[in-house]
Design an enzyme around this catalytic site. Structure first.
Site, short mmCIF file in Angstrom:
data_model
loop_
_atom_site.label_atom_id
_atom_site.label_comp_id
_atom_site.label_asym_id
_atom_site.label_seq_id
_atom_site.Cartn_x
_atom_site.Cartn_y
_atom_site.Cartn_z
N CYS A 117 0.82 -1.22 0.00
CA CYS A 117 0.00 0.00 0.00
C CYS A 117 0.85 1.27 0.00
CB CYS A 117 -0.95 0.00 1.19
SG CYS A 117 -2.04 -1.42 1.22
N HIS A 241 -3.08 7.14 3.08
CA HIS A 241 -3.52 5.85 2.53
C HIS A 241 -4.93 5.56 3.08
CE1 HIS A 241 -3.94 1.78 1.39
NE2 HIS A 241 -3.64 1.26 2.56
N ASN A 271 -10.19 -0.13 0.60
CA ASN A 271 -8.73 -0.05 0.55
C ASN A 271 -8.26 -0.60 -0.79
OD1 ASN A 271 -5.98 -0.43 0.79
ND2 ASN A 271 -6.07 -1.27 2.86
N1 COA Z 1 -18.26 -7.94 10.54
C1 COA Z 1 -18.64 -8.17 11.80
N2 COA Z 1 -17.79 -8.52 12.78
C2 COA Z 1 -16.49 -8.64 12.44
C3 COA Z 1 -16.03 -8.42 11.14
C4 COA Z 1 -16.97 -8.06 10.17
N3 COA Z 1 -16.64 -7.79 8.88
N4 COA Z 1 -14.70 -8.59 11.13
C5 COA Z 1 -14.33 -8.94 12.38
N5 COA Z 1 -15.43 -8.97 13.18
C6 COA Z 1 -15.52 -9.29 14.58
C7 COA Z 1 -14.34 -10.07 15.09
O1 COA Z 1 -14.50 -11.44 14.84
C8 COA Z 1 -14.40 -9.75 16.58
O2 COA Z 1 -15.35 -10.56 17.19
P1 COA Z 1 -15.09 -11.16 18.66
O3 COA Z 1 -14.96 -9.94 19.54
O4 COA Z 1 -16.30 -11.97 18.89
O5 COA Z 1 -13.81 -11.95 18.55
C9 COA Z 1 -14.90 -8.31 16.60
O6 COA Z 1 -15.52 -8.07 15.33
C10 COA Z 1 -13.81 -7.30 16.82
O7 COA Z 1 -12.77 -7.61 15.94
P2 COA Z 1 -11.46 -6.81 15.94
O8 COA Z 1 -10.51 -7.40 14.95
O9 COA Z 1 -11.01 -6.60 17.35
O10 COA Z 1 -12.02 -5.42 15.40
P3 COA Z 1 -11.26 -4.09 15.17
O11 COA Z 1 -11.95 -3.01 15.87
O12 COA Z 1 -9.78 -4.22 15.36
O13 COA Z 1 -11.51 -3.85 13.62
C11 COA Z 1 -10.37 -4.04 11.55
C12 COA Z 1 -11.05 -4.79 12.69
C13 COA Z 1 -9.84 -5.06 10.55
C14 COA Z 1 -11.42 -3.16 10.85
C15 COA Z 1 -9.25 -3.17 12.12
O14 COA Z 1 -8.44 -3.92 12.99
C16 COA Z 1 -8.39 -2.58 11.05
O15 COA Z 1 -8.85 -1.80 10.24
N6 COA Z 1 -7.08 -2.90 11.05
C17 COA Z 1 -6.19 -2.43 10.05
C18 COA Z 1 -6.39 -3.21 8.81
C19 COA Z 1 -5.79 -2.57 7.62
O16 COA Z 1 -5.90 -1.39 7.43
N7 COA Z 1 -5.16 -3.37 6.77
C20 COA Z 1 -4.59 -2.93 5.57
C21 COA Z 1 -3.35 -2.15 5.83
S1 COA Z 1 -2.69 -1.52 4.35
#
Ligand code: COA
Length: 316
Positions: A117, A241, A271
């Site tokens: 990215c 980004h 993204n």
């Molecule tokens: N819909 C509903 N629930 C979801 C889900 C979805 N699409 N994806 C994950 N969950 C659930 C998880 O299973 C978890 O459930 P649990 O508490 O029962 O285990 C809960 O939501 C929280 O998950 P978590 O991973 O802690 O959420 P978060 O607040 O960290 O958000 C992301 C998840 C992926 C949105 C976030 O971590 C993120 O954006 N990270 C960076 C990713 C990124 O930018 N990657 C590319 C970089 S270039």
């Protein structure tokens, strides 16, 4: 390029830009219908409302590049170098840049850059360096088809990614040019946080990526600004980004820049990896948000873990 070293220049100016998105939009409602997720969860946790899916990296890259050439009033024959940033090349080999070169009828060197990215900013800085080494006109493209490397049944990644491309034309100019400062970085010890094996799907430790993304965006922005002899207060437009609105909000807070100064297309693109910064830049410029002389800060992060920032003085 006419020879190994053409006329040496001292800087570059962005003289054209273009963007391309697939026609097909996938809304949160559509994902809600087939995955264990909800529009509310996706919107609140990421800021994404829809993403565009389809096409090949080469097709999207060529479409954005063609627009950028038209905007710069540049003929294919005038391009001295093509750099395509992508981590989703159409083939293992050749480089996607070869496809784009052929599609556009270019007759210059062409290669891919993979910094995930962060790729577009890496390519922009590399293109500027090549310009200083004699390439008078460099076409820089960021393009990715993330839908191809995303498991559409995995709710933790399927909601995040989309496809697209953005491009700029860099022309050599006398004087300092537009690129005032930059910072490129990588910490390969963190490559396990976000990866896709050849032929496999993206695997990600979302929380850890989130935490580190905010940190490197802030540190890299500050480094590039310092090298440019500027501070965050000088920045008229931040082009981050486009991965997650909450990452951008947290980075803006820590940098001390109002969110209103950030370019945002994430809600309608998801993204798009290397395409996200040129897509957001093109959108902001087309919307009249950038005036001549404005300071524009591009900042990206991604798999590697990589990060990259560039400070531009627009229109000089
Ligand atoms: N819909 C509903 N629930 C979801 C889900 C979805 N699409 N994806 C994950 N969950 C659930 C998880 O299973 C978890 O459930 P649990 O508490 O029962 O285990 C809960 O939501 C929280 O998950 P978590 O991973 O802690 O959420 P978060 O607040 O960290 O958000 C992301 C998840 C992926 C949105 C976030 O971590 C993120 O954006 N990270 C960076 C990713 C990124 O930018 N990657 C590319 C970089 S270039």
């Amino acid at each position: 390029m006419s020879g190994p070293l053409g006329r040496l220049s001292t800087g570059v100016a962005v003289t054209g830009w273009g963007v391309a998105l697939p026609d097909t939009a996938v809304t949160n409602a559509e994902l809600e219908a087939r995955l264990d997720t909800s529009d509310r969860w996706i919107t609140e946790r990421t800021g994404i409302r829809e993403r565009r899916i389809g096409g090949t990296t080469g097709q999207l890259a060529a479409a954005a590049a063609r627009q950028a050439l038209t905007a710069a009033d540049a003929t294919p024959a005038s391009v001295d170098l093509l750099v395509v940033a992508t981590s989703t090349p159409d083939q293992q080999l050749p480089a996607t840049a070869s496809t784009v070169q052929h599609t556009l009828g270019l007759r210059c060197g062409a290669f891919d850059v993979n910094a995930a990215c962060s790729g577009f900013v890496y390519a922009l800085v590399a293109g500027t360096g090549m310009s200083m080494a004699g390439a008078r006109r460099v076409l820089v493209v960021g393009a990715d088809v993330m839908s191809r490397v995303t498991d559409q049944d995995d709710r933790s990644t399927a909601v995040l990614f989309g496809d697209g491309a953005g491009a700029v034309v860099l022309d050599a100019v006398e004087g300092p040019g537009q690129l005032l400062g930059w910072d490129l970085g990588s910490d390969g010890s963190l490559r396990h946080l976000l990866q896709a094996d050849i032929g496999g799907y993206v695997q990600m430790e979302g929380k850890e990526v989130f935490r580190r993304a905010v940190r490197v965006m802030v540190e890299s922005s500050e480094m590039a600004l310092q090298r440019a002899g500027l501070t965050i207060d000088d920045v008229d437009l931040l082009v981050p980004h486009q991965a997650n609105t909450r990452i951008i909000t947290a980075a803006c807070e820590r940098l001390g820049i109002p969110m209103e100064r950030a370019a945002m297309v994430l809600h309608r693109t998801g993204n798009t990896s290397a395409a996200s910064i040129p897509l957001a830049l093109g959108d902001a410029v087309d919307a009249g948000r950038v005036a001549k002389g404005d300071i524009v800060l591009l900042v990206g992060f991604g798999a590697g873990m990589t990060w990259a920032s560039a400070v531009l003085r627009w229109g000089q």
